[in-house]
Design a protein around this motif. Structure first.
Motif, mmCIF file in Angstrom:
data_model
loop_
_atom_site.group_PDB
_atom_site.id
_atom_site.type_symbol
_atom_site.label_atom_id
_atom_site.label_comp_id
_atom_site.label_asym_id
_atom_site.label_seq_id
_atom_site.Cartn_x
_atom_site.Cartn_y
_atom_site.Cartn_z
ATOM 1 N N SER A 19 0.726 -1.129 0.078
ATOM 2 C CA SER A 19 -0.074 -0.025 -0.055
ATOM 3 C C SER A 19 0.895 1.358 0.025
ATOM 4 O O SER A 19 0.473 2.307 -0.605
ATOM 5 C CB SER A 19 -0.969 -0.076 1.145
ATOM 6 N N GLU A 20 1.907 1.185 0.736
ATOM 7 C CA GLU A 20 2.852 2.390 0.597
ATOM 8 C C GLU A 20 3.493 2.469 -0.668
ATOM 9 O O GLU A 20 3.290 3.611 -1.025
ATOM 10 C CB GLU A 20 4.086 2.235 1.854
ATOM 11 N N ILE A 21 4.008 1.579 -1.257
ATOM 12 C CA ILE A 21 4.422 1.545 -2.709
ATOM 13 C C ILE A 21 3.387 2.245 -3.472
ATOM 14 O O ILE A 21 3.594 3.136 -4.505
ATOM 15 C CB ILE A 21 4.820 0.203 -3.111
ATOM 16 N N ALA A 22 2.246 1.725 -3.318
ATOM 17 C CA ALA A 22 1.214 2.281 -4.433
ATOM 18 C C ALA A 22 1.024 3.616 -4.375
ATOM 19 O O ALA A 22 0.668 4.485 -5.121
ATOM 20 C CB ALA A 22 -0.175 1.682 -4.223
ATOM 21 N N GLU A 23 1.009 4.198 -3.019
ATOM 22 C CA GLU A 23 0.745 5.556 -2.533
ATOM 23 C C GLU A 23 1.931 6.363 -3.162
ATOM 24 O O GLU A 23 1.748 7.709 -3.869
ATOM 25 C CB GLU A 23 0.690 5.863 -1.116
ATOM 26 N N VAL A 24 3.234 6.039 -2.981
ATOM 27 C CA VAL A 24 4.457 6.847 -3.399
ATOM 28 C C VAL A 24 4.478 6.728 -4.964
ATOM 29 O O VAL A 24 4.635 7.773 -5.636
ATOM 30 C CB VAL A 24 5.570 6.163 -2.826
ATOM 31 N N SER A 25 4.084 5.536 -5.716
ATOM 32 C CA SER A 25 4.014 5.345 -7.023
ATOM 33 C C SER A 25 3.228 6.630 -7.739
ATOM 34 O O SER A 25 3.122 7.200 -8.736
ATOM 35 C CB SER A 25 3.634 4.196 -7.562
ATOM 36 N N GLU A 26 1.965 6.405 -6.811
ATOM 37 C CA GLU A 26 0.771 7.574 -7.424
ATOM 38 C C GLU A 26 1.270 9.105 -7.237
ATOM 39 O O GLU A 26 1.186 9.847 -8.339
ATOM 40 C CB GLU A 26 -0.319 7.283 -6.719
ATOM 41 N N GLN A 27 1.955 9.261 -6.203
ATOM 42 C CA GLN A 27 2.541 10.571 -6.083
ATOM 43 C C GLN A 27 3.494 11.186 -6.800
ATOM 44 O O GLN A 27 3.397 12.230 -7.304
ATOM 45 C CB GLN A 27 3.168 10.847 -4.517
ATOM 46 N N THR A 28 4.611 10.221 -7.088
ATOM 47 C CA THR A 28 5.515 10.570 -8.017
ATOM 48 C C THR A 28 5.238 10.353 -9.475
ATOM 49 O O THR A 28 6.039 10.916 -10.165
ATOM 50 C CB THR A 28 6.751 9.677 -7.625
ATOM 51 N N GLY A 29 4.145 9.574 -9.781
ATOM 52 C CA GLY A 29 3.806 9.238 -11.123
ATOM 53 C C GLY A 29 4.818 8.388 -11.876
ATOM 54 O O GLY A 29 4.864 8.049 -13.081
ATOM 55 N N VAL A 30 5.624 7.418 -10.966
ATOM 56 C CA VAL A 30 6.709 6.383 -11.346
ATOM 57 C C VAL A 30 5.850 5.040 -11.649
ATOM 58 O O VAL A 30 5.429 4.497 -10.666
ATOM 59 C CB VAL A 30 7.871 6.164 -10.667
ATOM 60 N N PRO A 31 6.020 4.439 -12.753
ATOM 61 C CA PRO A 31 5.249 3.101 -12.858
ATOM 62 C C PRO A 31 6.006 2.178 -12.553
ATOM 63 O O PRO A 31 7.302 2.169 -12.465
ATOM 64 C CB PRO A 31 4.744 3.110 -14.469
ATOM 65 N N ILE A 32 5.399 0.879 -11.805
ATOM 66 C CA ILE A 32 6.005 -0.342 -11.508
ATOM 67 C C ILE A 32 5.413 -1.413 -12.286
ATOM 68 O O ILE A 32 4.400 -1.506 -12.405
ATOM 69 C CB ILE A 32 5.767 -0.587 -10.105
ATOM 70 N N ILE A 33 6.560 -2.358 -12.671
ATOM 71 C CA ILE A 33 6.056 -3.757 -13.169
ATOM 72 C C ILE A 33 6.672 -4.734 -12.228
ATOM 73 O O ILE A 33 7.968 -4.466 -11.891
ATOM 74 C CB ILE A 33 6.597 -3.866 -14.536
ATOM 75 N N VAL A 34 6.004 -5.683 -12.050
ATOM 76 C CA VAL A 34 6.575 -6.767 -11.276
ATOM 77 C C VAL A 34 7.121 -7.839 -11.981
ATOM 78 O O VAL A 34 6.313 -8.207 -13.015
ATOM 79 C CB VAL A 34 5.399 -7.196 -10.200
ATOM 80 N N GLY A 35 8.018 -8.528 -11.842
ATOM 81 C CA GLY A 35 8.564 -9.475 -12.725
ATOM 82 C C GLY A 35 8.201 -10.758 -12.706
ATOM 83 O O GLY A 35 8.854 -11.758 -12.691
ATOM 84 N N ALA A 36 6.696 -10.933 -12.888
ATOM 85 C CA ALA A 36 6.144 -12.001 -13.073
ATOM 86 C C ALA A 36 6.104 -12.382 -14.506
ATOM 87 O O ALA A 36 4.857 -11.983 -15.294
ATOM 88 C CB ALA A 36 4.749 -12.444 -12.245
ATOM 89 N N MET A 37 6.920 -13.101 -15.128
ATOM 90 C CA MET A 37 6.987 -13.081 -16.734
ATOM 91 C C MET A 37 5.896 -13.577 -17.434
ATOM 92 O O MET A 37 5.593 -13.465 -18.473
ATOM 93 C CB MET A 37 8.411 -13.580 -16.964
ATOM 94 N N HIS A 38 5.174 -14.654 -16.540
ATOM 95 C CA HIS A 38 4.023 -15.203 -17.314
ATOM 96 C C HIS A 38 3.036 -14.511 -17.585
ATOM 97 O O HIS A 38 2.175 -14.592 -18.455
ATOM 98 C CB HIS A 38 3.537 -16.529 -16.377
ATOM 99 N N VAL A 39 2.872 -13.279 -16.728
ATOM 100 C CA VAL A 39 1.681 -12.164 -17.135
ATOM 101 C C VAL A 39 1.849 -11.800 -18.504
ATOM 102 O O VAL A 39 0.850 -11.305 -19.044
ATOM 103 C CB VAL A 39 1.632 -11.366 -15.772
ATOM 104 N N PHE A 40 3.134 -11.568 -18.873
ATOM 105 C CA PHE A 40 3.448 -10.820 -20.087
ATOM 106 C C PHE A 40 3.608 -11.940 -21.147
ATOM 107 O O PHE A 40 3.761 -11.446 -22.329
ATOM 108 C CB PHE A 40 4.638 -9.890 -19.986
ATOM 109 N N ASP A 41 3.539 -13.191 -21.032
ATOM 110 C CA ASP A 41 3.634 -14.133 -22.073
ATOM 111 C C ASP A 41 2.806 -14.013 -23.269
ATOM 112 O O ASP A 41 1.565 -13.779 -23.211
ATOM 113 C CB ASP A 41 3.487 -15.540 -21.545
ATOM 114 N N PRO A 42 3.387 -13.829 -24.627
ATOM 115 C CA PRO A 42 2.380 -13.638 -25.739
ATOM 116 C C PRO A 42 1.484 -14.750 -26.016
ATOM 117 O O PRO A 42 0.307 -14.303 -26.241
ATOM 118 C CB PRO A 42 3.310 -13.732 -26.781
ATOM 119 N N ALA A 43 1.561 -15.946 -25.395
ATOM 120 C CA ALA A 43 0.786 -17.033 -25.614
ATOM 121 C C ALA A 43 -0.660 -16.900 -24.546
ATOM 122 O O ALA A 43 -1.519 -17.186 -24.952
ATOM 123 C CB ALA A 43 1.132 -18.392 -25.670
#
Length: 357
Positions: A117-141
């Motif tokens: 929750s703290e990360i989400a708040e700081v990301s929103e304040q700063t406008g810096v986007p975050i990706i979590v490295g769960a590579m299956h989420v991005f798998d093209p198939a």
């Protein structure tokens, strides 16, 4: 380290890496080398100076032993966090406040829901986007099947994840010449807390690759109930439970298998999805996903891009403003789901041991 330059002028996105262990060496550096039109490794940080220097040399980058050097370098556009998990939240927050263009953090990106929750708040304040490295989420198939599975999200009743792989070191050594592999002292602790640590470590370190995918089929996990949680031999886990009225089964075992297998199945009354992923560390293209229904079967993949390459390409598009950032609420819910599974599995193991005693 040079401090010259400006974050807004680079044609290629310049990368600062925190943590020079096997994940950096065997996954991210080879991936970034294939995506050299989009990325340039600027600096590698590790608390072990020799490791940092050796790994940085491979990428033609500078090295440092201080995370602060990476955050304060104006030539770093993107920070990738591959440090031990307990440092992730603080480093993600520091990178946000440094004003980088985007952050890729290995999973889990936090250890508690409060940190998330703290990360989400700081990301929103700063406008810096975050990706979590769960590579299956991005798998093209996976993404191709997702676009076509229609009502399966609502109609599915059973979800199964099964992982059979050799120890990570075997894949790491095939991928690259590992420098200074971290080692853990052997433990004689065979008690219940050792089992709890092993199973929860498996959930947060291995199952977590697929948990964001599984959560897409669970409208809510507020009613999550873990009914079985066990340690698999020689290492692994078996976790079964229910959520949103659906059966969820997770199993993994690490053996010296000659044929690794990583599958995810989602089953409904008139449609099912079967996905075979390439194992971690394998840069062998995408998964293969098959949708089965009464009308026939459709297969997606394999595509040339791996999930690792696809996540970095997604990061580049987000960092350049070509795609919308991923909703931080989803990242928080993914982590909360993982933590809830780990916590309930721990309780189940302790209860079972007390009953046996």
């Amino acid at each position: 380290m040079s401090m010259s330059g400006d974050r807004d002028t680079a044609a290629r996105l310049r990368v600062g890496i925190l943590g020079a262990g096997p994940v950096t060496q065997a996954i991210h550096l080879p991936t970034l080398a294939r995506l050299s039109d989009d990325f340039e490794v600027r600096v590698v940080m590790d608390v072990d100076a020799a490791t940092a220097e050796t790994v940085a040399r491979r990428a033609g980058a500078a090295f440092t032993t201080r995370a602060e050097d990476v955050f304060s370098d104006p030539t770093v556009d993107v920070v990738v966090i591959c440090s031990p998990s307990q440092f992730h939240a603080g480093q993600v927050i520091a990178a946000c406040r440094a004003g980088v263009k985007a952050i890729l953090c290995e999973k889990p990106f936090a250890m508690t829901a409060a940190e998330a929750s703290e990360i989400a708040e700081v990301s929103e304040q700063t406008g810096v986007p975050i990706i979590v490295g769960a590579m299956h989420v991005f798998d093209p198939a996976w993404l191709a099947a997702q676009a076509e599975w229609g009502a399966l999200t609502e109609t599915s009743h059973t979800i199964r994840s099964s992982v059979v792989i050799p120890p990570n070191a075997q894949f790491e050594d095939l991928a690259t010449d590992i420098v200074s592999r971290p080692s853990s002292p052997p433990s004689d602790d065979t008690g219940v807390e050792a089992v709890v640590r092993a199973v929860t470590g498996g959930i947060m370190g291995l199952a977590i690759h697929d948990l964001p995918l599984i959560r897409q089929f669970l409208p809510s996990f507020a009613d999550l109930e873990v009914l079985r949680a066990e340690l698999a031999s020689p290492w692994g886990y078996v976790v079964s439970g229910t959520a949103s009225g659906k059966v969820v089964h997770l199993q993994a075992v690490t053996t010296n298998t000659w044929a690794p297998e990583w599958t995810l199945e989602v089953i409904g009354d008139d449609q099912s999805l079967h996905v075979t992923f390439t194992p971690s560390y394998v840069q062998g293209g995408s998964a293969v996903a098959t949708l089965h229904s009464t009308a026939g079967s459709r297969t997606f993949g394999p595509f040339a891009l791996s999930g690792y390459e696809a996540e970095w390409i997604a990061l580049a598009r987000i960092a350049r403003g070509q795609a919308a950032p991923l909703p931080t609420v989803d990242l928080i819910d993914d982590l909360r789901f993982a933590i809830a599974l780990a916590d309930q599995s721990s309780s189940q193991i302790r209860s079972n041991r007390k009953a046996v005693a």
